[in-house]
Design a protein around this motif. Sequence first.
Motif, short mmCIF file in Angstrom:
data_model
loop_
_atom_site.label_atom_id
_atom_site.label_comp_id
_atom_site.label_asym_id
_atom_site.label_seq_id
_atom_site.Cartn_x
_atom_site.Cartn_y
_atom_site.Cartn_z
N ILE A 1 1.21 5.25 1.10
CA ILE A 1 0.70 6.32 1.97
C ILE A 1 1.02 7.64 1.29
CG2 ILE A 1 0.77 7.33 4.26
CD1 ILE A 1 1.95 4.64 5.26
N GLN B 1 -7.37 1.19 -4.71
CA GLN B 1 -7.61 0.55 -3.41
C GLN B 1 -6.32 0.39 -2.60
OE1 GLN B 1 -10.83 -0.17 -2.31
NE2 GLN B 1 -11.18 1.11 -4.11
N ASP B 2 -5.18 0.71 -3.19
CA ASP B 2 -3.89 0.57 -2.52
C ASP B 2 -3.31 1.89 -2.04
OD1 ASP B 2 -3.50 1.48 -5.14
OD2 ASP B 2 -1.58 0.44 -5.37
N ALA C 1 -4.67 11.30 -2.48
CA ALA C 1 -5.60 10.17 -2.35
C ALA C 1 -6.97 10.50 -2.94
CB ALA C 1 -5.74 9.77 -0.89
N ILE D 1 0.85 -1.18 0.00
CA ILE D 1 0.00 0.00 0.00
C ILE D 1 0.89 1.23 0.00
CG2 ILE D 1 -1.90 -1.16 1.18
CD1 ILE D 1 -1.17 0.62 3.64
N LEU E 1 -4.60 4.28 9.63
CA LEU E 1 -4.61 4.56 8.21
C LEU E 1 -6.07 4.73 7.79
CD1 LEU E 1 -2.11 1.86 6.95
CD2 LEU E 1 -1.78 4.34 6.77
N ALA E 2 -6.30 5.43 6.68
CA ALA E 2 -7.65 5.56 6.17
C ALA E 2 -7.61 5.48 4.65
CB ALA E 2 -8.27 6.89 6.58
N HIS E 3 -8.67 4.95 4.09
CA HIS E 3 -8.85 4.92 2.64
C HIS E 3 -9.88 5.97 2.29
CE1 HIS E 3 -10.00 3.33 -1.31
NE2 HIS E 3 -8.73 3.03 -1.34
N THR F 1 -2.86 8.93 6.38
CA THR F 1 -2.84 8.73 7.82
C THR F 1 -4.16 9.26 8.38
OG1 THR F 1 -1.76 10.87 8.20
CG2 THR F 1 -0.35 8.91 7.99
N ASP F 2 -4.56 8.73 9.54
CA ASP F 2 -5.83 9.12 10.14
C ASP F 2 -5.68 9.17 11.65
OD1 ASP F 2 -8.58 9.79 9.98
OD2 ASP F 2 -9.13 7.72 10.43
N TYR G 1 -3.58 5.06 0.61
CA TYR G 1 -4.10 5.40 1.94
C TYR G 1 -3.51 6.71 2.43
CZ TYR G 1 -5.83 0.62 2.43
OH TYR G 1 -6.51 -0.55 2.28
#
Length: 115
Positions: A77, A90-91, A83, A75, A112-114, A95-96, A93
């Motif tokens: 970041i 889908q890969d 994003a 994945i 992490l967040a999508h 930070t969250d 992300y």
Amino acid sequence: MKNINTTNTTLVNLTPHSITFVDDVGNTVLTVEPSGQIARCSVTREKTGDINGIPVNKSRFGKVENLPEPQEGTIFIVSALTAQAVPERQDVYITDDAVRDDQGRIIGARALAHV
């Protein structure tokens, strides 16, 4: 989106700074160093005026640059703006749940967040 639970995923940091993940009590769980490659959206600016001598621009964000092709078990970041520009990936992300110090500076993230 399906639930994700894995311990065999490679995390690639496509931002210019280290990313530190912490647990609920503030202990460092993992630090992901920058990969040396930065994924960003291209931007064009058009000056639309001035406010108190400060230029005001209309910014338009375009194509994402320096985002590798999807790789099995990996994945990436990236920044929130990047994003949002590739919601089909889908890969990708961000930070969250930021953790801040007593001066309000971000010192880590809990998740992490999508987008």
